[in-house]
Design an enzyme around this catalytic site. Structure first.
Site, PDB file in Angstrom:
ATOM      1  N   PHE A 185       0.718  -1.272   0.094  1.00 44.74           N
ATOM      2  CA  PHE A 185      -0.015   0.158   0.061  1.00 44.74           C
ATOM      3  C   PHE A 185       0.845   1.199  -0.322  1.00 44.74           C
ATOM      4  CE2 PHE A 185       0.945  -0.483   4.409  1.00 44.74           C
ATOM      5  CZ  PHE A 185       1.169   1.025   4.941  1.00 44.74           C
ATOM      6  N   THR A 237       8.119  -9.090   6.309  1.00 47.50           N
ATOM      7  CA  THR A 237       8.986 -10.210   6.368  1.00 47.50           C
ATOM      8  C   THR A 237       8.124 -11.532   6.554  1.00 47.50           C
ATOM      9  OG1 THR A 237      10.861  -8.966   7.224  1.00 47.50           O
ATOM     10  CG2 THR A 237      11.061 -11.458   7.543  1.00 47.50           C
ATOM     11  N   GLU A 244      11.228  -7.963  -1.312  1.00 46.71           N
ATOM     12  CA  GLU A 244      11.482  -6.619  -0.750  1.00 46.71           C
ATOM     13  C   GLU A 244      10.732  -6.432   0.366  1.00 46.71           C
ATOM     14  OE1 GLU A 244      13.838  -4.421  -1.622  1.00 46.71           O
ATOM     15  OE2 GLU A 244      14.239  -4.970  -3.827  1.00 46.71           O
ATOM     16  N   CYS A 299       9.505   1.597   3.687  1.00 44.60           N
ATOM     17  CA  CYS A 299      10.369   0.615   4.047  1.00 44.60           C
ATOM     18  C   CYS A 299      11.914   1.166   4.431  1.00 44.60           C
ATOM     19  CB  CYS A 299      10.464  -0.345   3.078  1.00 44.60           C
ATOM     20  SG  CYS A 299      10.929   0.071   1.603  1.00 44.60           S
ATOM     21  N   GLU A 333      10.058  -3.902  13.366  1.00 45.90           N
ATOM     22  CA  GLU A 333       9.605  -2.872  12.651  1.00 45.90           C
ATOM     23  C   GLU A 333       8.298  -2.448  13.009  1.00 45.90           C
ATOM     24  OE1 GLU A 333       9.798  -1.684   8.018  1.00 45.90           O
ATOM     25  OE2 GLU A 333       9.093  -3.810   8.516  1.00 45.90           O
ATOM     26  N   ALA A 342      16.028   6.564  -2.154  1.00 44.61           N
ATOM     27  CA  ALA A 342      16.968   6.112  -3.234  1.00 44.61           C
ATOM     28  C   ALA A 342      16.577   6.485  -4.633  1.00 44.61           C
ATOM     29  CB  ALA A 342      16.848   4.555  -2.991  1.00 44.61           C
TER      30      ALA A 342
END
Length: 531
Positions: free
Chosen positions: A186, A268, A288, A322, A419, A482
């Protein structure tokens, strides 16, 4: 997310199509945005050359207001089966098109996306909750990746390998895989699909996409843009197929042998299940997954630069990237000064409707995310930590809003190693840079990391074999943001996948080592005699 009846009756479908929104500013914005993208209050969520859908109908909700934005008819198992059949057929046609010609089609997709960048970015802000500049920036990222892919279409190069046998030529050749399944999350409902689809297409594959159910409108809008380009070029629409749906559709994609590569972005725990399912049938996967990213600020760092970087990295997208910074290691000499300045910067953040100018922090995506934020605050206090700033749910605002939060806690507290997809920043004091690097590496995830220092020695140790163990290792910039030219991804529980730039394209193709004997003789390798 509100779930309606499992199947749409004719009466319900009619009601959804004719839904009228309240005459509020938010509703008018939604209506204008949907219209600009060819959407309505009710939309079909399956595309494989034709639009359809026989699964559940899911309403998506604006996380800033609670407003229902629209409804999307999801896919069921039959829809997915038909879509995969059509995608496999389309892939056989597409792989015979020369790669530079495939690049030309992606270039046209790039231009079509650019024409819709403002309404599509606004839809991302409405449906996901990120601020408008980030929503538009996400669409721009897809555009940039498409530019990259167009150039790549003329550089899918193999290599010539010297043969030890006289009269033999050996070379490496790359060929398309077939069908690529993309299961996206999302928080980046446009860009992650863009990374995968643009490069998959120039590599000669068909793409089947399952986006997050809570951002289904964005998935439909993007697919409509791409479908028009395919139609204009006389190409099968199944090259850019969409099967909107939930976990059942994702699981079916992972299990199906017709999907040669599954690219999964998400947690994960779910990624582990996807990887095992795909590996069991000897398919390929790109994972990812989670990130528990850290910034280390040494005592020789540019403090102004570091504070601004931490602010964006920890608060941007309301902590739902992330690559969000979740752990901040500060040298003991600068800890107090840095915290004071960071708290002042946090106090100036405007929280609110992501479409409003000047807002830097929008809502969390769902009520469930708010609950995880609250549990995170409880765990910090229970595990010996302190709340230095924030820590509250903002009940005075209508949507899923929380305060960006700064804690002080031990580096090895369990909550620090977990996380939490929310704007909670754990700060830890250190005296030895070696300790800070070790603490950076001690968590299960290994996505992004950054060191702020002016020392060449520390910089090169940081990016060396004894430095950060993450896939993204930065110096004097944040953990997020990034660029598309580099390979994006991480190690350990982040999954090991790489997307976007560098040699990531090779994952979407078959590597073949080819040896051609033109000598008329049959010398064997390693000098073997078999006569």
């Amino acid at each position: 997310m509100a779930m309606l009846a499992s199947k749409v009756t004719p009466r319900l479908a009619c009601a959804l199509r004719t839904r009228t929104f309240a005459t509020t500013t938010a509703a008018r914005t939604t209506s204008v945005t949907l219209k600009a993208l060819g959407l309505d209050s009710y939309n079909l969520g399956v595309f494989n050359g034709t639009w359809g859908g026989n699964g559940d109908v899911v309403e998506t909700v604006n996380p800033a207001t609670g407003e229902v934005l629209g409804a999307v008819q999801q896919a069921n198992a039959k829809d997915l089966n038909e879509t995969l059949e059509r995608a496999a057929s389309a892939a056989k046609q597409w792989r015979m098109v020369p790669a530079p010609k495939r690049g030309e089609v992606v270039r046209q997709m790039r231009n079509a996306l650019a024409e819709k960048i403002e309404p599509l970015g606004r839809l991302v802000a409405l449906e996901m909750g990120k601020i408008l500049p980030e929503g538009i920036g996400e669409v721009q990222e897809y555009i940039d990746v498409a530019d990259y892919a167009v150039g790549l279409s003329r550089m899918l190069n193999g290599q010539v390998v010297p043969s030890e046998r006289p009269g033999h030529a050996m070379m490496e050749v790359w060929n398309p895989l077939g069908v690529v399944g993309v299961i996206s999350a999302f928080n980046f409902p446009v860009a992650v699909y863009g990374w995968n689809s643009a490069i998959s297409l120039v590599c000669g594959n068909a793409v089947v996409w399952k986006g997050a159910p809570t951002t289904s409108l964005t998935s439909v809008a993007v697919t409509k843009i791409l479908a028009q380009v395919l139609e204009t070029n006389g190409l099968p629409g199944a090259l850019c197929s969409l099967t909107a749906g939930g976990a059942d559709i994702g699981q079916a994609i992972a299990m199906d042998k017709r999907v040669d590569l599954v690219s999964f972005t998400g947690s994960t725990n779910t990624g582990r299940k996807v990887a095992l399912t795909v590996q069991e049938r000897f398919g390929k996967s790109i994972l990812e997954l989670g990130g528990n990213n850290a910034i280390i600020v040494h005592n020789d760092a540019d403090i102004d630069l570091a504070v601004r970087s931490v602010l964006f990295a920890a608060v941007g997208t309301a902590g739902q990237r992330c690559t969000t910074t979740r752990r901040l290691f500060l040298h003991e000499d600068i800890y107090d000064t840095f915290i004071d300045r960071l708290k002042k910067a946090y106090s100036q953040i405007r929280i609110g409707n992501p479409l409003e100018s000047g807002v830097l922090c929008g809502p969390l995506h769902t009520k469930a995310a708010v609950a995880l934020f609250e549990q995170g605050i409880v765990d910090v206090k229970a595990q010996g930590g302190k709340i230095l700033y924030g820590g509250n749910v903002l009940q005075n605002l209508q949507g899923n809003f929380v305060e960006p939060t700064i804690t002080s806690i031990a580096h090895d507290a369990p909550v620090v190693h977990r996380e939490i997809f929310a704007p909670i920043l754990h700060t830890i004091k250190y005296s030895s840079i070696n300790d800070a690097v070790d603490w950076n590496n001690e968590v299960g995830q290994g996505l992004s990391s950054s060191l702020f220092t002016t020392s060449p020695e520390r910089i090169f140790n940081w990016i060396g074999p004894s430095g950060s163990d993450c896939g993204i290792v930065n110096v004097n910039i944040p953990t997020n943001g990034a660029e598309i030219g580099g390979a994006f991804g991480g190690e350990k529980e982040t999954g090991g996948g790489r997307e976007s730039g560098s040699t990531a394209w090779q994952q979407y193709m078959r590597r073949q080592t080819c040896t051609i004997n033109y000598s008329g003789m049959l010398p064997l390798a390693q000098g073997i005699k078999f006569e």
